[in-house]
Each structure stands twice: as C-alpha cells, then as structure tokens.
Design an enzyme around this catalytic site. Structure first.
Site, PDB file in Angstrom:
ATOM      1  N   GLY A   8      21.405 -17.775 -31.807  1.00  0.00           N
ATOM      2  CA  GLY A   8      21.431 -19.164 -31.320  1.00  0.00           C
ATOM      3  C   GLY A   8      22.556 -19.967 -31.953  1.00  0.00           C
TER       4      GLY A   8
ATOM      5  N   LYS B  57      25.146 -31.151 -30.586  1.00  0.00           N
ATOM      6  CA  LYS B  57      26.273 -30.572 -31.342  1.00  0.00           C
ATOM      7  C   LYS B  57      27.398 -30.047 -30.443  1.00  0.00           C
ATOM      8  CE  LYS B  57      23.913 -29.177 -35.570  1.00  0.00           C
ATOM      9  NZ  LYS B  57      23.712 -28.133 -36.555  1.00  0.00           N
TER      10      LYS B  57
HETATM   11  P1  NAP Z   1      18.355 -21.812 -31.381  1.00  0.00           P
HETATM   12  O1  NAP Z   1      19.724 -22.155 -30.948  1.00  0.00           O
HETATM   13  O2  NAP Z   1      17.183 -22.139 -30.518  1.00  0.00           O
HETATM   14  O3  NAP Z   1      18.347 -20.208 -31.653  1.00  0.00           O
HETATM   15  C1  NAP Z   1      17.205 -19.523 -32.096  1.00  0.00           C
HETATM   16  C2  NAP Z   1      17.438 -18.009 -32.056  1.00  0.00           C
HETATM   17  O4  NAP Z   1      16.237 -17.397 -32.520  1.00  0.00           O
HETATM   18  C3  NAP Z   1      17.713 -17.429 -30.679  1.00  0.00           C
HETATM   19  O5  NAP Z   1      18.525 -16.273 -30.790  1.00  0.00           O
HETATM   20  C4  NAP Z   1      16.306 -17.038 -30.207  1.00  0.00           C
HETATM   21  O6  NAP Z   1      16.257 -15.962 -29.302  1.00  0.00           O
HETATM   22  C5  NAP Z   1      15.703 -16.546 -31.492  1.00  0.00           C
HETATM   23  N1  NAP Z   1      14.250 -16.685 -31.463  1.00  0.00           N
HETATM   24  C6  NAP Z   1      13.546 -17.837 -31.289  1.00  0.00           C
HETATM   25  N2  NAP Z   1      12.221 -17.584 -31.340  1.00  0.00           N
HETATM   26  C7  NAP Z   1      12.099 -16.236 -31.532  1.00  0.00           C
HETATM   27  C8  NAP Z   1      10.977 -15.362 -31.640  1.00  0.00           C
HETATM   28  N3  NAP Z   1       9.729 -15.812 -31.590  1.00  0.00           N
HETATM   29  N4  NAP Z   1      11.222 -14.041 -31.810  1.00  0.00           N
HETATM   30  C9  NAP Z   1      12.499 -13.586 -31.877  1.00  0.00           C
HETATM   31  N5  NAP Z   1      13.601 -14.372 -31.769  1.00  0.00           N
HETATM   32  C10 NAP Z   1      13.389 -15.676 -31.605  1.00  0.00           C
HETATM   33  O7  NAP Z   1      17.998 -22.466 -32.801  1.00  0.00           O
HETATM   34  P2  NAP Z   1      19.020 -22.776 -34.003  1.00  0.00           P
HETATM   35  O8  NAP Z   1      19.509 -24.167 -33.896  1.00  0.00           O
HETATM   36  O9  NAP Z   1      20.005 -21.661 -34.067  1.00  0.00           O
HETATM   37  O10 NAP Z   1      18.039 -22.759 -35.271  1.00  0.00           O
HETATM   38  C11 NAP Z   1      17.461 -21.549 -35.711  1.00  0.00           C
HETATM   39  C12 NAP Z   1      16.753 -21.732 -37.059  1.00  0.00           C
HETATM   40  O11 NAP Z   1      17.706 -22.089 -38.068  1.00  0.00           O
HETATM   41  C13 NAP Z   1      15.683 -22.832 -37.079  1.00  0.00           C
HETATM   42  O12 NAP Z   1      14.597 -22.374 -37.842  1.00  0.00           O
HETATM   43  C14 NAP Z   1      16.372 -23.991 -37.784  1.00  0.00           C
HETATM   44  O13 NAP Z   1      15.455 -24.827 -38.466  1.00  0.00           O
HETATM   45  C15 NAP Z   1      17.246 -23.244 -38.786  1.00  0.00           C
HETATM   46  N6  NAP Z   1      18.432 -24.015 -39.189  1.00  0.00           N
HETATM   47  C16 NAP Z   1      18.598 -24.265 -40.523  1.00  0.00           C
HETATM   48  C17 NAP Z   1      19.696 -24.966 -40.961  1.00  0.00           C
HETATM   49  C18 NAP Z   1      19.875 -25.225 -42.426  1.00  0.00           C
HETATM   50  O14 NAP Z   1      20.656 -26.111 -42.782  1.00  0.00           O
HETATM   51  N7  NAP Z   1      19.215 -24.470 -43.298  1.00  0.00           N
HETATM   52  C19 NAP Z   1      20.647 -25.430 -40.032  1.00  0.00           C
HETATM   53  C20 NAP Z   1      20.464 -25.154 -38.674  1.00  0.00           C
HETATM   54  C21 NAP Z   1      19.330 -24.432 -38.269  1.00  0.00           C
HETATM   55  P3  NAP Z   1      16.394 -16.139 -27.698  1.00  0.00           P
HETATM   56  O15 NAP Z   1      17.863 -16.237 -27.462  1.00  0.00           O
HETATM   57  O16 NAP Z   1      15.792 -14.906 -27.175  1.00  0.00           O
HETATM   58  O17 NAP Z   1      15.631 -17.393 -27.365  1.00  0.00           O
END
Ligand code: NAP
Length: 291
Positions: A136, A74
């Site tokens: 994230g 992205k």
């Molecule tokens: P990402 O860029 O990897 O960001 C994840 C965030 O969550 C980071 O701030 C990370 O913290 C934190 N995190 C991860 N594991 C954690 C844990 N065990 N405890 C506390 N914090 C934690 O991922 P993303 O692309 O933003 O996606 C995040 C979520 O959104 C996923 O579940 C994805 O499936 C969902 N999503 C849904 C849609 C939709 O259309 N509904 C669209 C996009 C994403 P750190 O910085 O400390 O690693």
C-alpha cells in the site's frame, strides 16, 4: 492590557486529513515548538476531498508556513503544489508542504523517517535483503527509501498479486539494478525463506492492530540476526515484534517512523534541530493516556 497568547504566535503549521481527530502530529509538533521556545502553533484541519484544492491554494494566501498531509490526500494534493522533491516524486505522495515565500514545495519524509528509525536501532539497510509485507501507500514510501539506501534485493509479499506487481514495476522503473520479486501469500503461512543475505522483514499491513489479528508472517521462520520492523505504532509492540524478539531478532517498532517523519518535517520548516526525546515522550504519553 497585556497581549493575548495568540497575538504572540509568529507562524502557523498544521495537518490536512480526513478523519483527523486522532492524529498525534499536533501534540508532537506543539511539544517541539514549546521545547525550543518557538512562538509557533500547529492546527489539525479536517479537509474533505472536494475541498482539497481550495484548502491547498489558501495556504499561501493565509500565510500558513507548513502543512503535513495524511490519509486520504497524500497523492491527490500533488497537482496543487508548485514543486515536489525528487523523493516525493519517486514515492508519488507528499506528507509535508513547505510554504517558501508563497511557493508550495511538497516533500515526503515517511521513507526517510523509517530509515532513521532503523538507524536508531543500529541497523544499516545497505546490502540487506528486504521482505516487504504489503504493497500500500506506506509500503511504497518505505520501499523507495530502502532502495535509495542500497538494499540488495526486495521480495514483496502480498495477498493481491496485482497490487504487488504494480508496486514492483513502479520501483523497478526508478531502481532498475535491484532484484525484485513478488510473492502471493496466505498470511501467516509462509514457505521457509531460502536466502543467505542479512534479512530485514517489514510488516506494512494493518495486521497486528487488533488483538485477534493473525500474524502477518509465520514467526517460526524468523532467526537470530534478522531485523523485524512493523509500521504499526499502536500497540507499541505488535504480536509479530514480540514473537520476533523471542526468536532472537532485532525489532523496530512503528513509533520510530512516526517520530522521525515528524522530526524531518519539523527540520524542513524551522531549520532547527528537532528535540527528539521531547517529541518521543509526547507520543508515548498519548499512548499511555489512551490505554
Ligand atoms: P494501505 O495503503 O491501505 O495499504 C495496506 C496494505 O496492507 C495493502 O497492501 C493491503 O493489501 C494490505 N492489507 C490490508 N489488510 C490486510 C489483511 N487483512 N491481510 C493481508 N494484507 C492486508 O495502508 P497504508 O497507508 O499503507 O498503511 C498501512 C499500515 O502502516 C497501517 O497500519 C498504518 O497505521 C501504518 N503506517 C504507519 C506509519 C508510521 O509512521 N509508523 C505511517 C504510515 C502508515 P490489499 O492491497 O490486498 O488491500
């Protein structure tokens, strides 16, 4: 001999990502095309990092009309596009490319998709106080859209304070008049929230995808009148949403964001009104098939 089905296809759309096998976008868009009788098709393309530039530059040459972009491309795809919209620029990521007569225009419909999912539940984010859990890529898209929609205050709750500050600085550069705070927290162990505003709590972390995950927020602090959203769409309702519902909150599952980001991309490409209910049913049926 009658022409084959493929010879009737007038436009090709698709998605770039890696991995790509589990994406629901082909099903959702193909359903939309068929519902409206559009002779279009949608193809998932597994694109590795080293091939991203070549794959993107091929879109115009091959006459591919539009592409969705997912993890991990992205952000990295931006230099290979001719133009990106102001929203995609603020988010710093593109999830939809529109091929306009050979010019590749990058859009980001993730944040607007989230806002549409709130509005579908009767929630207007203007003037609300947002508690954003996680910092994230998805959090950034959602935060930019919420700030543009007029939220009053944003508290970013993270485990990694530097990542939280980085996001807050980025957002403040574009929305300097919104009060922004970053809090480091042990997940599931929160302090009581002292604020009089109308609260919108959003989980943007993956906590809640697995049955044994801890709650990303202590549900005993959630009250009637709060809105609690989760970006996770599988399970349909996370443990956080189920607990919030019991506490009297309005809940917003992540399926709505998935649906509306796709619907907005569909509108950009086809200029047609997206068949929302058919698209929603395709997603729900995919979930029930895989249970
Ligand atoms: P990402 O860029 O990897 O960001 C994840 C965030 O969550 C980071 O701030 C990370 O913290 C934190 N995190 C991860 N594991 C954690 C844990 N065990 N405890 C506390 N914090 C934690 O991922 P993303 O692309 O933003 O996606 C995040 C979520 O959104 C996923 O579940 C994805 O499936 C969902 N999503 C849904 C849609 C939709 O259309 N509904 C669209 C996009 C994403 P750190 O910085 O400390 O690693």
């Amino acid at each position: 001999m009658p022409p084959s089905k493929s010879s009737k296809i007038k436009k090709v759309f698709g998605i770039f990502g890696n991995p790509i096998a589990h994406t629901l976008s082909p099903l959702m868009h193909q359903t939309a095309f068929e519902t409206l009788g559009l002779p279009y098709t949608y193809v998932p393309f597994k694109v590795q990092n080293h091939a991203l530039e070549q794959a993107t530059r091929s879109l115009a040459a091959l006459g591919i009309s539009g592409i969705n972009v997912t993890i991990p491309h992205k952000k990295n795809i931006i230099p290979f596009l001719d133009e990106i919209t102001p929203t995609a620029s603020k988010i710093g990521a593109v999830n939809t490319i529109d091929n306009r007569s050979g010019r590749l225009i990058g859009h980001n419909t993730d944040g607007a998709g989230f806002i549409a999912s709130l509005r579908e539940q009767g929630v207007d984010p203007a003037g609300m106080v947002v508690f954003l859990i996680g910092a994230g890529g998805a959090a950034r898209g959602v935060a930019v859209a919420l700030l543009a929609a007029g939220v009053k205050k944003m508290v970013i709750q993270v485990r990694n304070i530097n990542r939280g500050r980085y996001l807050a600085d980025h957002l403040s550069a574009h929305f300097s008049d919104v009060e922004m705070t970053v809090k480091q927290m042990a997940f599931g162990k929160n302090e009581p929230i002292q604020t009089k505003g109308k609260i919108l709590l959003i989980n943007t972390t993956p906590l809640g995808m697995k049955p044994d995950d801890p709650l990303p927020f202590d549900s005993s602090f959630i009250h009637t009148g709060w809105v609690v959203a989760d970006l996770i769409y599988r399970p349909y309702e996370t443990a956080l949403l189920l607990a919030a519902k019991k506490r009297g909150a309005t809940t917003v599952p992540g399926l709505g964001m998935l649906l509306y980001q796709g619907a907005l991309a569909f509108k950009i490409w086809t200029k047609e009104k997206p068949p929302i209910e058919a698209m929603r049913q395709s997603l729900l049926s995919a979930f029930s098939d895989s249970d």
